[in-house]
Scaffold this motif. Sequence first.
Motif, PDB file in Angstrom:
ATOM      1  N   MET A 146       0.835  -1.206   0.000  1.00 35.76           N
ATOM      2  CA  MET A 146       0.000   0.000   0.000  1.00 35.76           C
ATOM      3  C   MET A 146       0.870   1.257   0.000  1.00 35.76           C
ATOM      4  O   MET A 146       0.567   2.226  -0.699  1.00 35.76           O
ATOM      5  N   ALA A 147       1.947   1.253   0.758  1.00 39.85           N
ATOM      6  CA  ALA A 147       2.850   2.407   0.787  1.00 39.85           C
ATOM      7  C   ALA A 147       3.481   2.626  -0.584  1.00 39.85           C
ATOM      8  O   ALA A 147       3.566   3.755  -1.077  1.00 39.85           O
ATOM      9  N   GLU A 148       3.901   1.537  -1.222  1.00 39.03           N
ATOM     10  CA  GLU A 148       4.489   1.623  -2.564  1.00 39.03           C
ATOM     11  C   GLU A 148       3.466   2.143  -3.569  1.00 39.03           C
ATOM     12  O   GLU A 148       3.755   3.018  -4.373  1.00 39.03           O
ATOM     13  N   MET A 149       2.256   1.597  -3.536  1.00 34.45           N
ATOM     14  CA  MET A 149       1.218   2.035  -4.452  1.00 34.45           C
ATOM     15  C   MET A 149       0.892   3.509  -4.233  1.00 34.45           C
ATOM     16  O   MET A 149       0.776   4.278  -5.186  1.00 34.45           O
ATOM     17  N   THR A 150       0.766   3.920  -2.987  1.00 39.61           N
ATOM     18  CA  THR A 150       0.444   5.312  -2.675  1.00 39.61           C
ATOM     19  C   THR A 150       1.536   6.239  -3.191  1.00 39.61           C
ATOM     20  O   THR A 150       1.245   7.285  -3.784  1.00 39.61           O
ATOM     21  N   SER A 151       2.763   5.866  -3.007  1.00 40.90           N
ATOM     22  CA  SER A 151       3.883   6.671  -3.494  1.00 40.90           C
ATOM     23  C   SER A 151       3.828   6.816  -5.012  1.00 40.90           C
ATOM     24  O   SER A 151       3.975   7.921  -5.552  1.00 40.90           O
ATOM     25  N   ASN A 154       0.746   9.017  -6.009  1.00 40.33           N
ATOM     26  CA  ASN A 154       0.937  10.429  -5.678  1.00 40.33           C
ATOM     27  C   ASN A 154       1.948  11.112  -6.590  1.00 40.33           C
ATOM     28  O   ASN A 154       1.807  12.293  -6.891  1.00 40.33           O
ATOM     29  N   LYS A 155       2.944  10.377  -7.072  1.00 37.87           N
ATOM     30  CA  LYS A 155       3.913  10.963  -8.008  1.00 37.87           C
ATOM     31  C   LYS A 155       3.255  11.313  -9.333  1.00 37.87           C
ATOM     32  O   LYS A 155       3.643  12.273  -9.998  1.00 37.87           O
ATOM     33  N   ARG A 156       2.261  10.549  -9.729  1.00 37.06           N
ATOM     34  CA  ARG A 156       1.580  10.768 -11.019  1.00 37.06           C
ATOM     35  C   ARG A 156       0.479  11.821 -10.934  1.00 37.06           C
ATOM     36  O   ARG A 156       0.064  12.344 -11.958  1.00 37.06           O
ATOM     37  N   MET A 157      -0.004  12.088  -9.742  1.00 41.47           N
ATOM     38  CA  MET A 157      -1.169  12.961  -9.601  1.00 41.47           C
ATOM     39  C   MET A 157      -0.768  14.425  -9.541  1.00 41.47           C
ATOM     40  O   MET A 157       0.123  14.794  -8.795  1.00 41.47           O
ATOM     41  N   SER A 158      -1.469  15.230 -10.323  1.00 33.02           N
ATOM     42  CA  SER A 158      -1.212  16.666 -10.278  1.00 33.02           C
ATOM     43  C   SER A 158      -2.114  17.341  -9.247  1.00 33.02           C
ATOM     44  O   SER A 158      -1.791  18.410  -8.761  1.00 33.02           O
ATOM     45  N   GLY A 159      -3.236  16.735  -8.937  1.00 32.26           N
ATOM     46  CA  GLY A 159      -4.181  17.311  -7.989  1.00 32.26           C
ATOM     47  C   GLY A 159      -3.942  16.812  -6.585  1.00 32.26           C
ATOM     48  O   GLY A 159      -2.800  16.605  -6.167  1.00 32.26           O
ATOM     49  N   PRO A 160      -5.030  16.575  -5.861  1.00 35.16           N
ATOM     50  CA  PRO A 160      -4.885  16.127  -4.474  1.00 35.16           C
ATOM     51  C   PRO A 160      -4.170  14.782  -4.393  1.00 35.16           C
ATOM     52  O   PRO A 160      -4.293  13.945  -5.267  1.00 35.16           O
TER      53      PRO A 160
END
Length: 180
Positions: A146-151, A154-160
Amino acid sequence: RAFLVRAVRYLAEERGVRQFLDIGTGLPTAGNTHEVAQAAAPAARIVYVDNDPVVLSHAQALLTSTPEGATDYLEADLRHIPAIVRAAERTLDFGEPVALMLLIVVHLIPDADDPYGIVSALLEALPSGSYLVLSHPASDIRPAQMAEMTSRVNKRMSGPKASMRDRAAVTRFFDGLELD
């Protein structure tokens, strides 16, 4: 997607729900809420909500309803509850039960924006007998993955950015509700 299909089918077939408010719908694909609901109940009414203009363009082309039912799309942010409710009332009858669908969207609401208050306010706008269908990744279930997926997300997301919560925090969204 399989969870969405199972939940909508259960609500339409087993619980007689005929109205769905799907917030954070994302890009249309196979097995959309309206397809599943209207296969079980052709007169079902569905309102999709998302704040992504790309989703809007695809939704207008792909989200067609049965002749007996209705399907609408609203461009709005999950945090704009009064606007969502007002616009959804054009299609949904808030005197009858509504299934509120919040699938893989609430984790994009940071704690500072009070995601519990947002979900609670949405539920307060719905009549008695309504349902909440919510999915949210839990940080303490397979924590390393989950930590890896979240990282990565979040790197790909420009928004929240994704706000991971543990299972107890996710369960709080259902406080005061009868689980079915």
